[in-house]
Design a protein around this motif. Sequence first.
Motif, mmCIF file in Angstrom:
data_model
loop_
_atom_site.group_PDB
_atom_site.id
_atom_site.type_symbol
_atom_site.label_atom_id
_atom_site.label_comp_id
_atom_site.label_asym_id
_atom_site.label_seq_id
_atom_site.Cartn_x
_atom_site.Cartn_y
_atom_site.Cartn_z
ATOM 1 N N ARG A 95 35.109 47.681 26.511
ATOM 2 C CA ARG A 95 35.542 47.983 27.794
ATOM 3 C C ARG A 95 34.224 48.055 28.801
ATOM 4 N NH1 ARG A 95 35.697 52.105 31.611
ATOM 5 N NH2 ARG A 95 37.344 51.751 33.454
ATOM 6 N N GLY B 294 38.891 54.618 30.045
ATOM 7 C CA GLY B 294 39.383 53.860 31.097
ATOM 8 C C GLY B 294 40.762 53.185 30.567
ATOM 9 N N ASN B 295 41.190 52.002 31.088
ATOM 10 C CA ASN B 295 42.307 51.530 30.530
ATOM 11 C C ASN B 295 42.305 51.002 29.029
ATOM 12 O OD1 ASN B 295 40.894 49.728 31.886
ATOM 13 N ND2 ASN B 295 42.335 47.993 31.999
ATOM 14 N N TRP B 296 43.172 51.269 28.297
ATOM 15 C CA TRP B 296 43.065 50.925 26.841
ATOM 16 C C TRP B 296 41.966 51.867 25.892
ATOM 17 C CZ3 TRP B 296 47.048 48.276 25.075
ATOM 18 C CH2 TRP B 296 47.828 47.349 26.164
ATOM 19 N N HIS C 217 39.905 47.307 23.920
ATOM 20 C CA HIS C 217 40.528 46.684 25.184
ATOM 21 C C HIS C 217 40.805 45.171 24.853
ATOM 22 C CE1 HIS C 217 41.007 45.734 29.215
ATOM 23 N NE2 HIS C 217 40.669 46.754 29.572
ATOM 24 N N ASN D 142 51.439 48.978 22.893
ATOM 25 C CA ASN D 142 51.301 49.675 24.105
ATOM 26 C C ASN D 142 51.839 50.990 24.301
ATOM 27 O OD1 ASN D 142 50.197 50.287 26.933
ATOM 28 N ND2 ASN D 142 51.209 48.815 27.837
ATOM 29 N N GLN E 106 47.145 52.737 25.160
ATOM 30 C CA GLN E 106 48.012 52.279 26.538
ATOM 31 C C GLN E 106 47.149 51.779 27.257
ATOM 32 O OE1 GLN E 106 49.623 56.007 28.010
ATOM 33 N NE2 GLN E 106 47.538 57.001 28.494
ATOM 34 N N SER E 107 47.941 51.103 28.306
ATOM 35 C CA SER E 107 47.152 49.898 29.318
ATOM 36 C C SER E 107 46.762 50.868 30.332
ATOM 37 C CB SER E 107 48.300 49.088 29.668
ATOM 38 O OG SER E 107 49.353 49.635 30.119
ATOM 39 N N SER E 108 47.351 52.178 30.765
ATOM 40 C CA SER E 108 46.982 52.971 31.736
ATOM 41 C C SER E 108 45.695 53.703 31.379
ATOM 42 C CB SER E 108 47.973 54.033 32.090
ATOM 43 O OG SER E 108 48.418 54.593 30.767
ATOM 44 N N TYR E 109 45.089 54.343 32.514
ATOM 45 C CA TYR E 109 43.876 54.761 32.551
ATOM 46 C C TYR E 109 43.639 56.147 31.554
ATOM 47 C CZ TYR E 109 38.853 55.629 34.197
ATOM 48 O OH TYR E 109 37.727 55.942 34.189
ATOM 49 N N SER F 4 43.874 58.669 28.161
ATOM 50 C CA SER F 4 44.907 59.511 27.606
ATOM 51 C C SER F 4 44.616 61.022 27.471
ATOM 52 C CB SER F 4 44.866 58.881 26.129
ATOM 53 O OG SER F 4 45.901 59.699 25.430
#
Length: 527
Positions: free
Chosen positions: A228, A248-250, A267, A289, A457-460, A462
Amino acid sequence: MVICKMLRTLCPVIALLLTVLFGDVVRADEENDYYRMVSIAAPEAQTESRDPNWKPSDDGIALEVSGIAVLSPSRLAVAIRKGEVWLLDGVDEVTGDDDSERVSYHRFATALHEPLGLLHHDDSLITVQRTEMTRLRDTTGDDVADEYETIASGWGVSGHYHEYAYGPKLDPDGNLWMTLNIGMGLKGEQLKQIVPDAPFGYRQAAWRGWAMKVTPRGTLQPVCAGMRSPSGLGANADGDMFYTDQQGNWVATNSLNHMRPGAFFHHPESLASMELEGSTIHDVAKVPNGIAYPEALKRFPQMQPPAVWFPYKKAGQSATDILLDSSGGGFGPFAGQLFVGEFTQASINRVFLEKVDGEYQGACFPFRRGFASAVLRMAQAEDGSVYVGLTNRGWSSLGTSPYGLQRLTWTGETPFEIQEMRAKPDGFELVFTRPVDVESASDVRSYGMTSHTYLYQSSYGSDEVLKRHLNIRKAIVSEDRMRVELKVDGLRELFVHELDAHGVLDANGKPLLHRKSFYTLNNIPQK
């Protein structure tokens, strides 16, 4: 200016809040007893250049350090974000903040596109710009680069601001390594440069999110993917290459990852280049995901776990450069270990690595905080001291300055620390820098341990998930009082094991300078 003053006023308040919320925040003056920092200023009155086209500005040099190369005990080369390389002479004479006038500056190179690394190799300086790896050479002996040679190019650049390129770093075989940031939220004109017919519909320019290396013969080769924001890279004592990634995301939280051919890390948008010629990653059929990492690794066989997770805020918020302590003791009791820069918290963390079942894993520890700005680059001098390059451009950080250069020196006093944390079949072995007090170190009530993992996960980012308190049933002190073996129930593979050695004292009754450590247990040893 008003906003800057407000941020500087709030920094101490923020630091206090971090102390209350997360604990184990040691005062910078305590760390200063062992590792002292001094600032190397760049006032306008001392700047000069042998380039006839250069004129000093009213503000002097904006020392937004993006690369450092140690040329000799007294000379340093520094790349800055605006696209220049400066030579600093007399840096070894700076032992206090009042000594900066002893340092002279002059410009070596200019007109570079955001260089984000600097390496001294083969009697030249090498940097990675947005679009190429460049060799800078002075052929006339006047300390001004007159030859700018393209060593490698060929990765995609769409024009997105986040398409940073970092490096290079050298491995023992003479390969020059670099890492490529992904573009985030690409749209409009930027989409014209995207890889056509990319798998899963991901949209990225060619090789974004990949590590590349340039061989001694000059061939550019893709190595691994899934990155990323891979702003730090470097070799460990065995010559294996690592990079850091940022939450960040992923990407659940900051991480340290072992780079090798065919590995995928976080990512999936980097898979846009999976079908390009030279790709080392193949046959990814599905990207999971929203599931816990241990399960995601089962469903995604190309994905490799980080060697070390840095729990968010507890061990930084945005990991940067990687530095191997190769001083042989000139920088204290951590020779052979890695130091990792931290942007947001303006600090440095320490990493101990070991191999279990042929794969790297290990622990991270707090090390030194209180730098004047975000830590982006580090380089070690011959005497073991470490130059630390600072710049907070684009993101906020703790500290009193937007940029700068500082030098970190070991005082010769050994702090009481957990030097190493090693995995065992039924727990962990702790190695200390000073002999422990047997009574406190053998008392299981002196320790606490939890374990957790993260969501892929694809959201920012965890949260820490599947968290569990672990029972430490025995603490065995070695005869020399330098080691403690902890017998722990409920170890879990692919989980982070957080240790709080809050009650351990040294032989003189003093507590640990940093009592917490975070071990990423990818594999439990069998013996």
